[in-house]
Scaffold this active site. Sequence first.
Site, PDB file in Angstrom:
ATOM      1  N   HIS A   1      -1.441  -7.158   5.572  1.00  0.00           N
ATOM      2  CA  HIS A   1      -2.612  -7.283   6.448  1.00  0.00           C
ATOM      3  C   HIS A   1      -2.222  -7.909   7.783  1.00  0.00           C
ATOM      4  O   HIS A   1      -3.036  -8.592   8.415  1.00  0.00           O
ATOM      5  CB  HIS A   1      -3.732  -8.086   5.778  1.00  0.00           C
ATOM      6  CG  HIS A   1      -4.378  -7.350   4.652  1.00  0.00           C
ATOM      7  ND1 HIS A   1      -5.236  -7.959   3.770  1.00  0.00           N
ATOM      8  CD2 HIS A   1      -4.299  -6.050   4.253  1.00  0.00           C
ATOM      9  CE1 HIS A   1      -5.647  -7.077   2.876  1.00  0.00           C
ATOM     10  NE2 HIS A   1      -5.092  -5.909   3.151  1.00  0.00           N
ATOM     11  N   TYR A  10      -0.118  -8.835  -2.619  1.00  0.00           N
ATOM     12  CA  TYR A  10       0.468  -7.532  -2.313  1.00  0.00           C
ATOM     13  C   TYR A  10       1.975  -7.504  -2.566  1.00  0.00           C
ATOM     14  O   TYR A  10       2.529  -6.460  -2.926  1.00  0.00           O
ATOM     15  CB  TYR A  10       0.163  -7.158  -0.865  1.00  0.00           C
ATOM     16  CG  TYR A  10      -1.279  -6.798  -0.632  1.00  0.00           C
ATOM     17  CD1 TYR A  10      -1.732  -5.501  -0.826  1.00  0.00           C
ATOM     18  CD2 TYR A  10      -2.204  -7.754  -0.233  1.00  0.00           C
ATOM     19  CE1 TYR A  10      -3.069  -5.168  -0.629  1.00  0.00           C
ATOM     20  CE2 TYR A  10      -3.536  -7.434  -0.038  1.00  0.00           C
ATOM     21  CZ  TYR A  10      -3.960  -6.145  -0.238  1.00  0.00           C
ATOM     22  OH  TYR A  10      -5.291  -5.813  -0.056  1.00  0.00           O
ATOM     23  N   ASN A  20       0.832  -1.204   0.000  1.00  0.00           N
ATOM     24  CA  ASN A  20       0.000   0.000   0.000  1.00  0.00           C
ATOM     25  C   ASN A  20       0.870   1.259   0.000  1.00  0.00           C
ATOM     26  O   ASN A  20       0.555   2.245  -0.672  1.00  0.00           O
ATOM     27  CB  ASN A  20      -0.935   0.005   1.201  1.00  0.00           C
ATOM     28  CG  ASN A  20      -2.027  -1.037   1.091  1.00  0.00           C
ATOM     29  OD1 ASN A  20      -2.464  -1.386   0.002  1.00  0.00           O
ATOM     30  ND2 ASN A  20      -2.480  -1.546   2.227  1.00  0.00           N
TER      31      ASN A  20
END
Length: 761
Positions: free
Chosen positions: A253, A262, A203
């Site tokens: 996560h 990811y 992210n």
Amino acid sequence: MGRSSRRSFLRLGGVVAAAGAVGRADAAPVRTEDFAGAFGLLRRRWREVTAGAPFDPAAEPYRTRLAGLGRAAARYRDTMAPDDRWLWPGLAFPSFNATPDRLRVMARAYVLPGTGLSGDPGLAAAVAAGVDHYRRQVYAEGAEPAGNWWNWEIGVPRRLLDAALLIGPHFGGTPARSLGGAVDHFVPEDRLHRYQGTSTGANRVDLCLVTLLRAVLGADPGKAALAASALSPVFRYVRDGDGLYRDGSFIQHAYVPYQGGYGAVLLAGVATLLAVLRGSPWEITDPERRNVFDSVERSFAPVVHDGCCLDLVRGRGIARASYGDHARGRRIAAAILLLGESAPAADRRRWQGMVKGWAVRDTARPMPAAAAAEGDLALHARLAALLADPAVPAADEPAGHRLLPRAARAVHRRPGWCAGLSMASHRVGHYEHGNGENPRGWHTGSGMLYWWAEGHGDQYSDHFWPTVDPGRLPGTTVSTRRPADGAGGSWGDTCPPARWVGGATDGGYATVGQHLYGFQSTLEAFKSWIFLDDAVVCLGAGITAGDGVPVETVVDNRRTAAPLSVAFDRKWAHISGHGGYVVLGGGPLRVRRDRRTGRGATRSYATLWLDHGVDPWNAGYVYLLLPGASRAGTRARAADPGWVRVLANTAARQGVHLPSLGITAVNFWRPGTAGGLTASGSCAVLVREHGDGTATLTVADPREDLEELTLTWDRPVRAVLHAHPAAVVVTTGATPVITYRNLSARAGASHPITLALGPPP
């Protein structure tokens, strides 16, 4: 969550502050026009990196794919009907994915050659009008970001900014300023000031990409500097939370091993940022970027088998489209090839050989054809050039074992087969579900043992997840009480209390164990796997439950219609073209053939399991998995009771001795003795006698709580040839004693020492 140190955060803040020192009394003002050439370079680089590597647009498959892109763009242009409710009828707002995607398709048709719309000002005007309309109706500065934060901070701005930059001067003035203001509203600069929350790992990389595109759109040198400097925390190894770990694990996560989701996003994003910023005033020179280069072979290559990314590191993504494992493998390959353009030459050539090997061996979904079908012309061009280059040999799949302790994952390779093990621990969830995806992945962390025999690269690809019985995943020990869909916390927050999860490996062989707590059941068990040349020895002990239902160990659940042979005494079985199974304890073997349907597909299965009965107490099992074995070979192994000696199979210790291989492997759940090895604490021990008078003894502390461990071996040793620093005292003689210190601080890593053996007693 993993956090950068205070010192590194202050250094990051200082870089950002210096780069953005506009109008300060003590600093020369930064003028945008001074960076005009630099931003022109970034625009060109962005188009090169995202719109495709050099290729001949008149050659196939490019000519056909480009023409198709042009037709799609023309159709979108002609059917655009701006309204307060939509940009295209049928795509009601907010339409976070479809509408921005169509705008980006149109922008790519404008910038790419051979589309029939290349450089068409009318198409560019339509893109500009569409982006501005979506910005006014949905992505407006001040709008309430309802729903998933990712859409507002990453998904939508990335697509809109991409489209805007690809059409160049056709998107400027007030629309560009308004879009920039909207991005600033939803992605304020302080999102990159702290490495925490949802601004970590992949992210964080995506947020840096959005910030860079925003910088290019507004020619803002301060934002460009922020995008580059805020990437630094991603490069550092973490000890908890999201990010890259020194042992090769990658977590997102907080609880989910995620190289195949990811992680691939992180790798691709870093590769893109390095490529776009190279040679600019904001070129990324952080020396710790070396950790990302190292992750190619430490974190990503271990979980890619013949071009397929193993599902055990794909989180909830396993429940998406079939052949998603091969699609993720291609994405990782594309990221590696792009990253190679910014890496040292030696790394680049080595990675090219590795990717070439994947492309050559992936016959289930050949990489070049799949890339072309998906419209990824850049990857197709790179793969085509690589496959045609005789100077780059295709690397073979490396034999050996990779244990990722922090991720509770293990991958074992031998010529002709590969196996992967997925476990759960106090830091790794049983499974991940979220956004309505993967609601029945309950038992993927209950010791699921994946394996691929030669020629079966699609074993878990072809509609496996929608058709397999989710209560009978291969390798798992489970209560047959069925959990509810989406049971347990979302986003991987399904961690059991187990601390002893991991093992010891010498790089070739391994002993791995899991203290299993069944998902949403009273089940408790101790499971061990010893990974060898042509077999995996599987042991279970202390299997106890009180759910009022049977407990099973699923020896396998193979998606196949191949002939299945079962011995009369049900002590062994064989699946033609796949391999064999031999039950040494806990039988008899139960077998079922059936056809299962899910998501419109029907597939055949061969299920083999051991029934421990209702509410078992201290039950156990021992069986061999023989990947690639013939029927005759399976029968012969079943008839050879001396091939493996079980030293212990209890809730205190599990261990085996393989005389022909000189291997002794023991998982000490509690202190004690097995096979001539005595341990003062819980640990994993792997001994390999090499036949030349030497032995390698490898120890690990999976619980990560041993300040001191004493190991005694009832085997004469005359000298220490190599000692790991953790082994602080090693005595030789008839009964050598090895004392280890501070294993608790070594993150479950394996510690080998090499000994010269004395004459056997």
